[in-house]
Design an enzyme around this catalytic site. Sequence first.
Site, PDB file in Angstrom:
ATOM      1  N   VAL A 108     -30.181 -19.580  13.879  1.00 30.43           N
ATOM      2  CA  VAL A 108     -29.041 -18.682  13.669  1.00 30.43           C
ATOM      3  C   VAL A 108     -27.756 -19.507  13.765  1.00 30.43           C
ATOM      4  O   VAL A 108     -27.624 -20.337  14.659  1.00 30.43           O
ATOM      5  CB  VAL A 108     -29.023 -17.568  14.751  1.00 30.43           C
ATOM      6  CG1 VAL A 108     -27.884 -16.592  14.497  1.00 30.43           C
ATOM      7  CG2 VAL A 108     -30.348 -16.832  14.791  1.00 30.43           C
ATOM      8  N   ALA A 109     -26.849 -19.263  12.822  1.00 28.54           N
ATOM      9  CA  ALA A 109     -25.577 -19.990  12.884  1.00 28.54           C
ATOM     10  C   ALA A 109     -24.766 -19.505  14.080  1.00 28.54           C
ATOM     11  O   ALA A 109     -24.858 -18.353  14.485  1.00 28.54           O
ATOM     12  CB  ALA A 109     -24.797 -19.783  11.601  1.00 28.54           C
ATOM     13  N   SER A 156     -21.385 -19.413  10.279  1.00 29.18           N
ATOM     14  CA  SER A 156     -22.211 -18.795   9.242  1.00 29.18           C
ATOM     15  C   SER A 156     -21.451 -18.663   7.934  1.00 29.18           C
ATOM     16  O   SER A 156     -20.327 -18.166   7.893  1.00 29.18           O
ATOM     17  CB  SER A 156     -22.676 -17.405   9.676  1.00 29.18           C
ATOM     18  OG  SER A 156     -23.273 -16.746   8.568  1.00 29.18           O
ATOM     19  N   GLU A 194     -34.669 -21.954   4.309  1.00 27.57           N
ATOM     20  CA  GLU A 194     -34.490 -20.510   4.094  1.00 27.57           C
ATOM     21  C   GLU A 194     -34.568 -20.212   2.604  1.00 27.57           C
ATOM     22  O   GLU A 194     -33.564 -20.292   1.895  1.00 27.57           O
ATOM     23  CB  GLU A 194     -33.117 -20.045   4.630  1.00 27.57           C
ATOM     24  CG  GLU A 194     -32.996 -20.081   6.130  1.00 27.57           C
ATOM     25  CD  GLU A 194     -31.760 -19.297   6.646  1.00 27.57           C
ATOM     26  OE1 GLU A 194     -30.969 -18.798   5.827  1.00 27.57           O
ATOM     27  OE2 GLU A 194     -31.628 -19.200   7.872  1.00 27.57           O
ATOM     28  N   HIS A 217     -31.859 -17.585   1.188  1.00 26.96           N
ATOM     29  CA  HIS A 217     -30.401 -17.684   1.363  1.00 26.96           C
ATOM     30  C   HIS A 217     -29.768 -18.517   0.241  1.00 26.96           C
ATOM     31  O   HIS A 217     -30.041 -19.717   0.124  1.00 26.96           O
ATOM     32  CB  HIS A 217     -30.091 -18.294   2.735  1.00 26.96           C
ATOM     33  CG  HIS A 217     -28.627 -18.457   3.033  1.00 26.96           C
ATOM     34  ND1 HIS A 217     -27.977 -17.764   4.036  1.00 26.96           N
ATOM     35  CD2 HIS A 217     -27.677 -19.249   2.470  1.00 26.96           C
ATOM     36  CE1 HIS A 217     -26.694 -18.120   4.073  1.00 26.96           C
ATOM     37  NE2 HIS A 217     -26.495 -19.033   3.133  1.00 26.96           N
TER      38      HIS A 217
HETATM   39 ZN   LIG Z   1     -28.344 -15.973   5.054  1.00 21.87          ZN
END
Ligand SMILES: [Zn+2]
Length: 201
Positions: free
Chosen positions: A95-96, A101, A159, A162
């Site tokens: 998780v950023a 993010s 990911e 994303h």
């Molecule tokens: Zn994402």
Amino acid sequence: MDYTILVNNGHLLAADYVPEDLIEIHEPTGSKLDPTYINRLCIGAYHAFKDMQKEALKQGYEIFVDSSYRTYQYQQKIFEETALKKGLEHALKFVAKPGGSEHQTGLAVDIIFRRNKQMIEEQTETDPEIKWLFSNAYRYGFILRFPKGKEHITGVAFEPWHFRFVGQELAKKLFLADMTLEEYYASQENNDLSNSPASIT
Ligand SMILES: [Zn+2]
């Protein structure tokens, strides 16, 4: 709006940074952490996504935006909840950090797709929808932001869902050179150094 902006855990956005030209997207999504969440993208990314979605549909792939713009505070909540449930190390890996993010830029999308009238919530690199995106997203200005094999460069696990809007010109460049945004920025810095008067002499 600079579509090429670099945001990661080393390049953080300010807590009060909100893109100016966000617009809402209403379409089917997966189950959400927060039921009040509304998908929003910067207008350039929005139109590019809609074009990509139309083309995907012609190929028989129903893709949708599952998650897009997130506020700094929302990212903070995700980060803290993940750290509480799974530990800080896990949170830092998957998780950023708040401000780190790309979702805060309004230029990132997490893709979900529907197949045989069912939303598929787990995306993998073997899904035909994802494979199509891997080969075609750049034509619409999107890049696969966290590719497999580049985890040591992006600092983020692979990911396949994303995608990040960077504009068509840069997306094509990165796709053809098999480069991440981090590698692109590093190469720009090197160019700047070699062009500086100090290194010419
Ligand atoms: Zn994402």
